[in-house]
Design an enzyme around this catalytic site. Structure first.
Site, PDB file in Angstrom:
ATOM      1  N   LYS A 112      28.603  -2.477 -56.319  1.00 26.13           N
ATOM      2  CA  LYS A 112      27.217  -2.945 -56.236  1.00 26.13           C
ATOM      3  C   LYS A 112      26.506  -2.606 -57.541  1.00 26.13           C
ATOM      4  O   LYS A 112      26.741  -1.559 -58.149  1.00 26.13           O
ATOM      5  CB  LYS A 112      26.498  -2.300 -55.044  1.00 26.13           C
ATOM      6  CG  LYS A 112      27.096  -2.697 -53.702  1.00 26.13           C
ATOM      7  CD  LYS A 112      26.272  -2.177 -52.537  1.00 26.13           C
ATOM      8  CE  LYS A 112      26.210  -0.677 -52.476  1.00 26.13           C
ATOM      9  NZ  LYS A 112      27.566  -0.036 -52.373  1.00 26.13           N
ATOM     10  N   HIS A 218      18.453   1.540 -50.959  1.00 26.36           N
ATOM     11  CA  HIS A 218      18.328   2.979 -51.201  1.00 26.36           C
ATOM     12  C   HIS A 218      16.896   3.433 -50.947  1.00 26.36           C
ATOM     13  O   HIS A 218      16.472   4.465 -51.481  1.00 26.36           O
ATOM     14  CB  HIS A 218      18.757   3.323 -52.629  1.00 26.36           C
ATOM     15  CG  HIS A 218      20.211   3.080 -52.874  1.00 26.36           C
ATOM     16  ND1 HIS A 218      20.765   2.955 -54.122  1.00 26.36           N
ATOM     17  CD2 HIS A 218      21.244   2.925 -52.003  1.00 26.36           C
ATOM     18  CE1 HIS A 218      22.069   2.742 -54.030  1.00 26.36           C
ATOM     19  NE2 HIS A 218      22.379   2.708 -52.748  1.00 26.36           N
ATOM     20  N   THR A 484       5.774   1.524  -1.664  1.00 22.45           N
ATOM     21  CA  THR A 484       5.981   0.169  -2.142  1.00 22.45           C
ATOM     22  C   THR A 484       4.820  -0.694  -1.654  1.00 22.45           C
ATOM     23  O   THR A 484       3.906  -0.217  -0.984  1.00 22.45           O
ATOM     24  CB  THR A 484       7.298  -0.429  -1.603  1.00 22.45           C
ATOM     25  OG1 THR A 484       7.159  -0.653  -0.190  1.00 22.45           O
ATOM     26  CG2 THR A 484       8.474   0.492  -1.869  1.00 22.45           C
TER      27      THR A 484
END
Length: 556
Positions: A112, A218, A484
């Site tokens: 790279k 980076h 519920t």
């Protein structure tokens, strides 16, 4: 100090990662005592494989996982050399790796375009040549973030070079041929990234920066701050300069009709859902007919936990597609998918919509009551979601509104029969089953479907609703006191069965809903998975929704 990330000693992160890579794939690793971070194929012998096949080495700073170690395998890399986080490896490990894999066929270094990488890999190559080893290098500079940059960075496009080089090597191509083809690929492709948040180094606090376009892997600052308001915005910011950069060099003789190979790379911490949405944006904005193949979305060349993505584009050519689609044993290579026009079909919903009619009979009073309930649920969304966030997943209000919106749409189209309760209940049951989703949508659909059937058999409304509740319990398993919607629904229906008014039924529902705040042991629904301390004093959102519906029904 509160643990924010799952690290042990920051200085051990790279070695831990490489150890696991070697423990889970057919790899050999440099012994830890050497202090060198090198991984090579377990099946590679420089005298045997290296005499007939070019070795391909790459590497660089760590922190880009699964690159680089995840791409070692037959048909891709022969080995990698890792530095510390975001730091190039030194000359010695690179030279040691070359010595380990380079046979008579030679060795290609894929590097790279960062100064440290170029210098260290370059010097290692020179020293290897001095030892009589045949070594060449290709430098990847695919980042288009800075227009006319003298030294563009190498980022995610490096992986395409790994794949092409590994494929050509597996086919017996010479070192010169592989270098020629990979350099040509480097000249034709481009990459660009965007991040909402930068990466955080292990042991260091996360830095705060605005969303940026063109940042490096980076964690370097981007070339410009941006303010995307959506995934579409973000993708547009990336694609426009990327296309301007790569279109002129796409391929010899190419035109505006170039078909692209696109790679969508997760820079670290984007969720699968985000990457899926970004992939849709990528295909739609490029035009699906102009994307021949897609690689990813996947974490390929990351930057620790950076919340961002990058796109790599290269013109699609038969030779490149052959290389990219060739099999490899590299564990992290995600494969490449051909992009095609989406094929649709029309679902057969005739039976499911039997209770929904064109120009269905309408009763003005019943329709007005339904609209009152719909508006109540719409207005209650935020409050119900907030209640649910304390005891569930925070979407109770949204679910109820989706059911209400489905009924509203049917009313607007006059497809819901409001002239009598039996077809009305049956139609509501079918709408909720189709559009509401979640367990509450299914349960309410069961309630209305069963009640509609009972009304058709001659039951009165109270008895019909009670029959629906019994079916809810049969399939859902909940009982009164389980915290519920039944804790509000059953008292209201029992009140109607006793001949009471809607106002009295609404009061019974409200009392039942309020009582759920003292129920700290839930036995059904999402609350059953929540600690008792999180439920104390919190009304169940389903019961609260039922109470509000009955209160809307009771209003004149």
């Amino acid at each position: 100090m509160e643990l924010e990330r799952f690290y042990n000693a920051p200085e051990r992160v790279v070695d831990d990662i490489l150890h696991v890579a070697a423990a889970t794939a057919d790899l050999r690793i440099a012994e830890p005592e050497s202090g060198l971070r090198i991984l090579v194929r377990g099946d590679w012998d420089r005298q045997r494989e290296g005499s007939r096949q070019v070795a391909v080495l790459s590497g660089g700073g760590a922190g880009h996982e699964p690159a680089h170690a995840g791409f070692i395998g037959d048909g891709m890399l022969t080995g990698v050399i890792s530095g510390s986080l975001f730091a190039s490896p030194s000359v010695e490990p690179i030279l040691a790796a070359i010595r380990e894999v380079c046979g008579d066929a030679g060795c290609l270094l894929v590097v790279k375009n960062y100064t440290g990488d170029r210098l260290n890999f370059g010097l290692a190559a020179e020293r290897a040549r001095g030892e009589g080893l045949d070594v060449e290098m290709v430098i990847v500079a695919d980042d288009v973030a800075i227009a006319e940059a003298p030294q563009p960075r190498g980022i995610a496009g490096t992986l395409l070079v790994h794949k092409l080089a590994g494929y050509l090597a597996s086919q017996g191509a010479s070192l010169a041929e592989i270098q020629q083809h990979t350099r040509a690929l480097c000249e034709r492709m481009g990459s660009l990234g965007m991040a909402l948040k930068p990466a955080a180094q292990p042991g260091q606090p996360a830095s705060t920066r605005s969303p940026e376009l063109g940042l490096g892997i980076h964690n370097e600052p981007g070339t410009r701050a941006v303010d995307p308001q959506s995934a579409d915005d973000a993708m547009r910011w990336v694609l426009e300069p990327l296309l301007q950069a790569v279109a002129p060099v796409a391929a010899p003789g190419s035109s505006s009709g170039t078909a692209w190979v696109a790679m969508l790379n997760n820079l670290g911490s984007c969720s699968s859902q985000e990457m899926g949405v970004l992939a849709e944006c990528l295909l739609r904005q490029l035009g699906e007919e102009r994307v021949s193949h897609l690689i990813g979305p996947a974490p390929l060349m990351t930057s620790l936990d950076m919340h961002g993505f990058s796109v790599t584009l290269v013109a699609s050519e038969p030779e490149l597609i052959e290389a990219l689609t060739a099999p490899t044993t590299a564990p992290a290579w995600p494969g490449i998918q051909a992009v095609r026009n989406v094929v649709t079909f029309k679902p057969d919903t005739a039976q499911g919509n039997a209770a929904l009619l064109e120009d269905a009979p309408q009763d003005a009073e019943s329709t007005a009551v339904l609209w009152r309930v719909i508006e109540t649920l719409r207005e209650s969304r935020e409050e119900l979601d907030a209640l649910d966030a304390k005891s569930g997943d925070g979407d109770a209000g949204a679910s109820m509104q989706s059911g209400a919106d489905s009924i509203a749409k049917a009313l607007d189209a006059q497809r819901l029969d409001t002239s009598s309760l039996s077809p009305l209940f049956t139609g509501i049951g079918q709408l909720l089953a189709r559009d509401m989703g979640g367990s509450s949508g299914v349960l309410l659909s069961i309630l209305f479907t069963a009640a509609g059937g009972a009304l058709e058999r001659g039951d009165n409304p109270g008895e019909a609703l009670a029959a629906g509740v019994r079916k809810m319990q049969e399939y859902g398993g909940a009982r009164p006191g389980d915290r519920t919607m039944l804790d509000a629904l059953m008292p209201a229906i029992e009140s109607l069965q006793h001949g009471n008014t809607l106002a009295e039924a609404a009061q019974a529902a409200r009392t039942g809903a309020q009582a759920t705040a003292s129920l700290t042991t839930a036995k059904a629904g999402r609350s059953a998975y929540v600690p008792e301390s999180a439920l104390e004093g919190i009304v169940d959102p389903g019961a609260e929704a039922v109470a509000r519906v009955f209160e809307a029904l009771a209003r004149p």
